[in-house]
Scaffold this motif. Structure first.
Motif, short mmCIF file in Angstrom:
data_model
loop_
_atom_site.label_atom_id
_atom_site.label_comp_id
_atom_site.label_asym_id
_atom_site.label_seq_id
_atom_site.Cartn_x
_atom_site.Cartn_y
_atom_site.Cartn_z
N GLU A 232 0.01 -5.55 2.63
CA GLU A 232 0.38 -5.80 4.02
C GLU A 232 1.47 -4.81 4.47
O GLU A 232 1.40 -4.23 5.54
N ALA A 235 -0.18 -1.42 4.92
CA ALA A 235 -1.02 -1.28 6.11
C ALA A 235 -0.18 -1.17 7.38
O ALA A 235 -0.45 -0.35 8.25
N ARG A 243 -0.93 -4.21 13.17
CA ARG A 243 -2.24 -4.34 12.50
C ARG A 243 -2.23 -5.51 11.51
O ARG A 243 -1.25 -5.73 10.81
N ILE A 245 -4.23 -7.51 8.19
CA ILE A 245 -5.14 -7.19 7.09
C ILE A 245 -5.94 -8.43 6.70
O ILE A 245 -5.53 -9.56 6.98
N ILE A 263 -8.47 -3.56 7.62
CA ILE A 263 -7.42 -3.71 8.63
C ILE A 263 -8.09 -3.95 9.98
O ILE A 263 -9.22 -3.50 10.20
N VAL A 284 -10.57 -0.43 4.08
CA VAL A 284 -9.59 0.61 3.74
C VAL A 284 -9.47 0.86 2.23
O VAL A 284 -9.33 1.99 1.80
N ILE A 317 -8.29 7.28 5.13
CA ILE A 317 -7.10 6.74 5.80
C ILE A 317 -6.62 7.74 6.86
O ILE A 317 -6.31 7.35 7.99
#
Ligand code: FA5
Length: 345
Positions: A232, A235, A243, A245, A263, A284, A317
């Motif tokens: 978390e 991300a 965002r 997750i 995400i 991701v 990414i």
């Protein structure tokens, strides 16, 4: 004779004065003060003078020599100063002129994203580890609970060099190597960035050579909660604080349980769009709790130690973060594509 010497003095001083360069001045010096010069010549006739006159003429000749020498020295300094001043004037730099722009390079977008991810994990106490790209089948597969003939080997089509040596298909062999080095003693906390190779056909989202970053934490009492919290933080730092997750069940032979992390889609904010294929979520990375077999094979007591691991693809990414539509842009080195990342330096 006195008259002759005085005339010579005057003539010499005039020539010194008139000399316009160092070379010319040197010629004057040689012609008047040299052994074959006119002063020496005049003094040769001293034999004809009386004993009284001789020392007087000698003294006068010396004085004239000195006067001419001094005059030459002074002129020399003057001419040298003039030459320096001329040179300085010719080489003057106008510092008020506007400079010419110097074009500088910038970091490759993949390097940027990898360094950003490294910085984040180093800040959380992780060490950066590395391993070979030409790897033993043992570390790439067997030590990760993928014995020969295991059907899950097909998930990663491989470039074999010999039966036992291949181009690593993921960065997970660095997990196995690092744990082995720790000789059964925790904690282990590493991230490992590097190139990996797969026999995938190149298209907009696949490359036969791409980057991965592996993460591994092994210690007592490591739980799935630690994994989720870590992912978390990752991300939100990389994609933005807004965002979300989610973890979906998945399968990797080296983790149990295994998850896939998604995400929330930035473009449609979860409502569904083309980028997230109408799901509101974007995949991701893969992760999970280190399989007890993997811990044991590396010499860790799986009753005492637990751990989590994750593996992500910085190419994808970076594509998500910078809105890049084709993975091949990273590897074809079109300067117009790469230059766009200079503004964000
Ligand atoms: C693995 O490689 C696992 N080793 C990850 C892992 C590590 C799971 C530790 C659990 C614990 P996977 O095959 O899904 O997983 O690859 C991970 C990431 O690599 C993918 O999410 C994707 O971003 C990237 N990737 C995979 N294949 C390609 C490809 N051909 N081109 C570009 N990126 C790729």
């Amino acid at each position: 004779m006195e008259q002759k010497l005085k005339e010579l003095e005057m003539k010499a001083l005039e020539e010194v004065k008139a000399a316009s360069g160092l070379k010319e001045l040197n010629q004057v010096r040689v012609s008047y003060l040299g052994k074959k010069g006119p002063i020496t010549e005049v003094l040769r006739g001293m034999g004809k003078l009386s004993a009284e006159e001789r020392p007087k003429m000698g003294a006068l000749a010396n004085m004239i020599r000195e006067t001419i020498t001094k005059a030459i020295e002074n002129k020399n300094v003057e001419l040298e100063n003039e030459a320096v001043a001329k040179k300085l004037e010719a080489e003057t730099i106008d510092v008020t002129l506007p400079g010419r722009p110097v074009s500088t390079g910038n970091r490759h977008p993949l390097t940027k994203i990898i360094e950003e991810i490294e910085d984040l994990f180093i800040g959380m106490g992780y060490k950066v580890a590395e391993g070979p790209e030409v790897e033993h089948d043992y570390y790439n597969f067997e030590a990760l609970n993928l014995p020969k003939g295991h059907p899950a080997r097909d998930m990663q089509d491989s470039f074999y060099i010999t039966e036992e040596i291949l181009m690593r298909t993921h960065t997970s062999p660095v997990q196995a190597r690092t744990m082995e080095k720790h000789e059964g003693k925790g904690p282990v906390k590493i991230i490992c960035p590097g190139k990996v190779y797969r026999r995938d056909n190149d298209d907009a989202t696949h490359s036969h050579q791409f980057m991965q970053i592996e993460g591994l934490v092994v210690d007592e009492n490591i739980t799935m909660g630690d994994l989720k919290g870590t992912l978390e933080v990752f991300a939100k730092k990389i994609f933005g604080a807004d965002r979300e997750i989610r973890l979906r069940p998945s399968f990797f032979p080296f983790t149990e349980p295994s998850v896939e992390m998604d995400i929330s889609c930035k473009i449609c904010r979860g409502n569904g769009c083309r980028v997230c294929k109408q799901t509101g979520w974007i995949e991701v990375l893969g992760a999970g709790m280190v399989h007890p077999n993997v811990l044991e094979m590396a010499g860790f007591d799986s009753k005492k130690y637990t751990g989590f691991a994750f593996g992500m693809g910085p190419d994808r990414i970076a594509m998500l973060k910078y809105g890049i539509d084709d993975i091949r842009h990273f590897y074809t080195n079109d300067i117009r594509f790469l230059k766009q990342f200079a503004v964000q330096e």
